[in-house]
Design a protein around this motif. Structure first.
Motif, PDB file in Angstrom:
ATOM      1  N   GLY A 149       0.804  -1.212   0.000  1.00 51.39           N
ATOM      2  CA  GLY A 149       0.000   0.000   0.000  1.00 51.39           C
ATOM      3  C   GLY A 149       0.838   1.261   0.000  1.00 51.39           C
ATOM      4  N   THR A 150       2.094   1.134  -0.415  1.00 51.34           N
ATOM      5  CA  THR A 150       3.005   2.275  -0.513  1.00 51.34           C
ATOM      6  C   THR A 150       3.465   2.438  -1.959  1.00 51.34           C
ATOM      7  OG1 THR A 150       5.075   1.042  -0.228  1.00 51.34           O
ATOM      8  CG2 THR A 150       3.867   1.653   1.783  1.00 51.34           C
ATOM      9  N   ASP A 151       4.287   3.467  -2.185  1.00 54.21           N
ATOM     10  CA  ASP A 151       4.836   3.681  -3.527  1.00 54.21           C
ATOM     11  C   ASP A 151       5.683   2.509  -4.005  1.00 54.21           C
ATOM     12  OD1 ASP A 151       3.677   6.120  -4.117  1.00 54.21           O
ATOM     13  OD2 ASP A 151       5.343   7.311  -3.332  1.00 54.21           O
ATOM     14  N   ALA A 152       6.142   1.662  -3.080  1.00 52.75           N
ATOM     15  CA  ALA A 152       6.935   0.494  -3.486  1.00 52.75           C
ATOM     16  C   ALA A 152       6.125  -0.442  -4.360  1.00 52.75           C
ATOM     17  CB  ALA A 152       7.453  -0.252  -2.264  1.00 52.75           C
ATOM     18  N   ARG A 153       4.826  -0.490  -4.144  1.00 57.51           N
ATOM     19  CA  ARG A 153       3.972  -1.351  -4.971  1.00 57.51           C
ATOM     20  C   ARG A 153       4.031  -0.914  -6.430  1.00 57.51           C
ATOM     21  NH1 ARG A 153       2.273  -6.081  -6.570  1.00 57.51           N
ATOM     22  NH2 ARG A 153       0.111  -6.136  -7.297  1.00 57.51           N
ATOM     23  N   ALA A 154       3.939   0.399  -6.661  1.00 55.51           N
ATOM     24  CA  ALA A 154       4.006   0.906  -8.032  1.00 55.51           C
ATOM     25  C   ALA A 154       5.391   0.710  -8.622  1.00 55.51           C
ATOM     26  CB  ALA A 154       3.624   2.379  -8.059  1.00 55.51           C
ATOM     27  N   MET A 155       6.430   0.953  -7.819  1.00 56.81           N
ATOM     28  CA  MET A 155       7.789   0.786  -8.324  1.00 56.81           C
ATOM     29  C   MET A 155       8.070  -0.665  -8.700  1.00 56.81           C
ATOM     30  SD  MET A 155      10.246   3.316  -6.080  1.00 56.81           S
ATOM     31  CE  MET A 155       9.641   2.917  -4.455  1.00 56.81           C
ATOM     32  N   GLN A 156       7.635  -1.586  -7.862  1.00 59.81           N
ATOM     33  CA  GLN A 156       7.951  -3.004  -8.064  1.00 59.81           C
ATOM     34  C   GLN A 156       7.438  -3.524  -9.407  1.00 59.81           C
ATOM     35  OE1 GLN A 156       5.728  -5.930  -5.894  1.00 59.81           O
ATOM     36  NE2 GLN A 156       7.538  -7.183  -5.485  1.00 59.81           N
ATOM     37  N   ILE A 157       6.302  -3.029  -9.860  1.00 60.60           N
ATOM     38  CA  ILE A 157       5.681  -3.573 -11.083  1.00 60.60           C
ATOM     39  C   ILE A 157       5.825  -2.638 -12.276  1.00 60.60           C
ATOM     40  CG2 ILE A 157       4.062  -5.018  -9.812  1.00 60.60           C
ATOM     41  CD1 ILE A 157       1.921  -2.897 -10.261  1.00 60.60           C
ATOM     42  N   THR A 158       6.754  -1.675 -12.193  1.00 58.50           N
ATOM     43  CA  THR A 158       7.016  -0.783 -13.318  1.00 58.50           C
ATOM     44  C   THR A 158       8.013  -1.429 -14.283  1.00 58.50           C
ATOM     45  OG1 THR A 158       6.568   1.204 -12.037  1.00 58.50           O
ATOM     46  CG2 THR A 158       7.968   1.467 -13.959  1.00 58.50           C
ATOM     47  N   ARG A 159       7.805  -1.177 -15.571  1.00 52.99           N
ATOM     48  CA  ARG A 159       8.631  -1.778 -16.630  1.00 52.99           C
ATOM     49  C   ARG A 159       8.683  -3.292 -16.438  1.00 52.99           C
ATOM     50  NH1 ARG A 159      11.934   1.737 -19.847  1.00 52.99           N
ATOM     51  NH2 ARG A 159      11.695   3.918 -19.230  1.00 52.99           N
ATOM     52  N   GLU A 160       9.908  -3.864 -16.430  1.00 54.96           N
ATOM     53  CA  GLU A 160      10.000  -5.322 -16.241  1.00 54.96           C
ATOM     54  C   GLU A 160      10.145  -5.713 -14.789  1.00 54.96           C
ATOM     55  OE1 GLU A 160      14.250  -4.083 -17.557  1.00 54.96           O
ATOM     56  OE2 GLU A 160      12.164  -3.428 -17.837  1.00 54.96           O
ATOM     57  N   GLY A 161       9.967  -4.738 -13.889  1.00 51.08           N
ATOM     58  CA  GLY A 161      10.047  -5.000 -12.453  1.00 51.08           C
ATOM     59  C   GLY A 161      11.262  -4.344 -11.835  1.00 51.08           C
ATOM     60  N   ILE A 162      11.077  -3.705 -10.682  1.00 49.40           N
ATOM     61  CA  ILE A 162      12.164  -3.021  -9.986  1.00 49.40           C
ATOM     62  C   ILE A 162      12.271  -3.603  -8.581  1.00 49.40           C
ATOM     63  CG2 ILE A 162      12.938  -0.813  -9.030  1.00 49.40           C
ATOM     64  CD1 ILE A 162      11.357   0.515 -11.367  1.00 49.40           C
ATOM     65  N   PRO A 163      13.425  -4.152  -8.204  1.00 45.74           N
ATOM     66  CA  PRO A 163      13.605  -4.659  -6.844  1.00 45.74           C
ATOM     67  C   PRO A 163      13.340  -3.551  -5.828  1.00 45.74           C
ATOM     68  CG  PRO A 163      15.428  -5.337  -8.258  1.00 45.74           C
ATOM     69  CD  PRO A 163      14.641  -4.331  -9.026  1.00 45.74           C
ATOM     70  N   SER A 164      12.464  -3.799  -4.863  1.00 47.94           N
ATOM     71  CA  SER A 164      11.966  -2.724  -4.004  1.00 47.94           C
ATOM     72  C   SER A 164      12.082  -3.034  -2.520  1.00 47.94           C
ATOM     73  CB  SER A 164      10.494  -2.431  -4.348  1.00 47.94           C
ATOM     74  OG  SER A 164      10.358  -2.025  -5.689  1.00 47.94           O
ATOM     75  N   LEU A 165      12.163  -1.961  -1.734  1.00 48.78           N
ATOM     76  CA  LEU A 165      12.196  -2.022  -0.283  1.00 48.78           C
ATOM     77  C   LEU A 165      11.232  -0.986   0.272  1.00 48.78           C
ATOM     78  CD1 LEU A 165      16.081  -2.067   0.249  1.00 48.78           C
ATOM     79  CD2 LEU A 165      14.542  -3.983   0.699  1.00 48.78           C
ATOM     80  N   VAL A 166      10.825  -1.168   1.535  1.00 44.08           N
ATOM     81  CA  VAL A 166      10.022  -0.169   2.239  1.00 44.08           C
ATOM     82  C   VAL A 166      10.620   0.066   3.616  1.00 44.08           C
ATOM     83  CG1 VAL A 166       7.775   0.418   3.220  1.00 44.08           C
ATOM     84  CG2 VAL A 166       7.883  -0.823   1.050  1.00 44.08           C
ATOM     85  N   LEU A 167      10.822   1.326   3.948  1.00 39.94           N
ATOM     86  CA  LEU A 167      11.168   1.740   5.303  1.00 39.94           C
ATOM     87  C   LEU A 167       9.990   2.521   5.860  1.00 39.94           C
ATOM     88  CD1 LEU A 167      14.898   2.940   5.250  1.00 39.94           C
ATOM     89  CD2 LEU A 167      13.933   1.068   6.588  1.00 39.94           C
ATOM     90  N   SER A 168       9.526   2.133   7.057  1.00 40.42           N
ATOM     91  CA  SER A 168       8.332   2.747   7.638  1.00 40.42           C
ATOM     92  C   SER A 168       8.680   3.507   8.917  1.00 40.42           C
ATOM     93  CB  SER A 168       7.284   1.677   7.958  1.00 40.42           C
ATOM     94  OG  SER A 168       6.844   1.036   6.779  1.00 40.42           O
ATOM     95  N   ILE A 169       8.313   4.769   8.946  1.00 42.58           N
ATOM     96  CA  ILE A 169       8.473   5.590  10.144  1.00 42.58           C
ATOM     97  C   ILE A 169       7.263   5.354  11.043  1.00 42.58           C
ATOM     98  CG2 ILE A 169       8.649   7.953  11.017  1.00 42.58           C
ATOM     99  CD1 ILE A 169       9.756   8.670   8.160  1.00 42.58           C
ATOM    100  N   PRO A 170       7.464   4.921  12.300  1.00 37.69           N
ATOM    101  CA  PRO A 170       6.307   4.675  13.169  1.00 37.69           C
ATOM    102  C   PRO A 170       5.463   5.941  13.354  1.00 37.69           C
ATOM    103  CG  PRO A 170       8.319   3.770  14.128  1.00 37.69           C
ATOM    104  CD  PRO A 170       8.741   4.605  12.969  1.00 37.69           C
ATOM    105  N   LEU A 171       4.152   5.803  13.179  1.00 40.53           N
ATOM    106  CA  LEU A 171       3.243   6.942  13.256  1.00 40.53           C
ATOM    107  C   LEU A 171       1.945   6.510  13.922  1.00 40.53           C
ATOM    108  CD1 LEU A 171       2.376   9.633  10.686  1.00 40.53           C
ATOM    109  CD2 LEU A 171       0.554   8.072  11.344  1.00 40.53           C
ATOM    110  N   ARG A 172       1.509   7.259  14.912  1.00 41.78           N
ATOM    111  CA  ARG A 172       0.239   6.987  15.584  1.00 41.78           C
ATOM    112  C   ARG A 172      -0.893   7.802  14.946  1.00 41.78           C
ATOM    113  NH1 ARG A 172       2.476   7.693  21.757  1.00 41.78           N
ATOM    114  NH2 ARG A 172       3.545   5.676  21.947  1.00 41.78           N
TER     115      ARG A 172
END
Length: 351
Positions: free
Chosen positions: A289-312
């Motif tokens: 549910g982050t921008d990594a989802r769009a990046m991962q499936i762009t073109r032939e695929g982009i190896p992706s990571l997510v870093l999450s800042i804790p937020l209440r």
């Protein structure tokens, strides 16, 4: 610029999905000092390039954080001047009743969100949440005056300015994901003190809350070797289990799941251990549910990571983060980037 001051500038500004252009000058000005080139694409994504030390065929790393916020939109004006509205992005109607708002018409206009008072509700209504379609915005004007200043489709934001809590914690609207913008800004400052081979694209993306369109088109243009989304994760509160949340003040969450490249994730955790940077594991078995989802499936695929800042209190006007987590996120990103080279990239991308 101090990172906290930059974050306050962003959060106190407006920028609902599709209307992010108001943030451009502040972001371009901040990143311009530490990057080599900044471009703005046709959707409004801001792409700041910090070139690496290698002369040619550099590794390309894209770091994305979205600048849009959830908000509201004018959909009708009643005969008595009340404004009917709908949501842009995932607003919980229970959090907006009684809020002060700014209607961004021909000028910024103060208003309040109201509804039928409890004294006049039917007995059957007392235990039911009030629906958004049953709320109105009252700006105090007649219909004629409202129509002079407000048009169907104008955006609306909650009226809120950043507040300092105790210690290093802050509360504000739009920390999802302007905390991410602050983290990548802090990262580029850290990188300015380091040597790194990779060309790094710091991208402030648009429309993540409604479509991820910004990440989709910017990653298509950049075509990076590695894509990293910096976003927020659910900060622990009393009603959340530890397995479903991450603690404030204990470092970013490193996401584990199908959206994530396993070898790159392992490298990220190794870097955290090597430099004594605190981190947490965040489980996301499906799309993040982050921008990594769009990046991962762009073109032939982009190896992706997510870093999450804790937020209440995500998707409310009183989101809370700890500035310490923003600093740790930035350092982890910087040391990870510095560890990537043309020589070791192929091995890192193998399964």
């Amino acid at each position: 610029m101090d990172t906290k001051i930059f974050l306050e500038l962003l959060c106190n500004n407006k920028g609902v999905s599709g209307y992010e252009h108001t943030l451009k000058d502040a972001i371009v000005s901040a990143f311009n000092e530490f990057t080599d080139d900044i471009t703005v694409d046709k959707l409004g994504n801001i792409m700041a390039l910090k070139k690496g030390s290698s002369d040619e065929n550099n590794v390309k790393i894209m770091i994305a954080a979205h600048m849009d916020e959830i908000g509201l939109m004018v959909k009708d004006v009643e005969e008595n001047g009340f404004i009917r509205f709908t949501n842009i992005g995932g607003f919980d109607p229970r959090t907006i009743l009684g809020q002060e708002v700014i209607v961004h018409g021909k000028e910024d206009i103060f208003g309040v969100i109201g509804s039928k008072p409890p004294h006049l509700q039917e007995a059957s209504e007392h235990d039911k949440a009030i629906k958004m379609e049953d709320m109105i915005i009252d700006i105090g004007y007649s219909k004629e005056k409202v129509n002079e200043l407000v048009s169907i489709g104008d955006s609306i934001t909650i009226r809120r300015t950043m507040a300092n809590l105790q210690g290093t914690r802050i509360a504000a609207k739009a920390l999802d994901d302007r905390a991410g913008i602050a983290a990548i800004y802090e990262c580029v400052k850290e990188l300015s003190k380091m040597k790194h081979e990779a060309d790094v694209y710091f991208v402030s993306t648009v429309q993540e809350e409604v479509s991820m369109a910004g990440a989709l088109v910017s990653s298509y243009k950049i075509d990076p070797d590695i894509g990293i989304a910096v976003d927020v994760g659910f900060g622990t509160t009393p009603e959340l289990s530890k397995s479903d949340s991450i603690e404030l003040g204990k470092g970013p969450g490193i996401t584990l799941g199908g959206n994530i490249h396993p070898t790159l994730r392992k490298r990220l955790t190794e870097i955290a251990g090597e430099y004594n940077i605190p981190f947490q594991m965040e489980i996301s078995p499906g799309p993040t549910g982050t921008d990594a989802r769009a990046m991962q499936i762009t073109r032939e695929g982009i190896p992706s990571l997510v870093l999450s800042i804790p937020l209440r209190y995500m998707h409310t006007s009183v989101e809370v983060v700890d500035m310490v987590d923003i600093k740790h996120t930035a350092k982890l990103l910087a040391f990870f980037i510095a560890s990537i080279s043309n020589e070791n990239l192929e091995g890192l991308l193998c399964y």
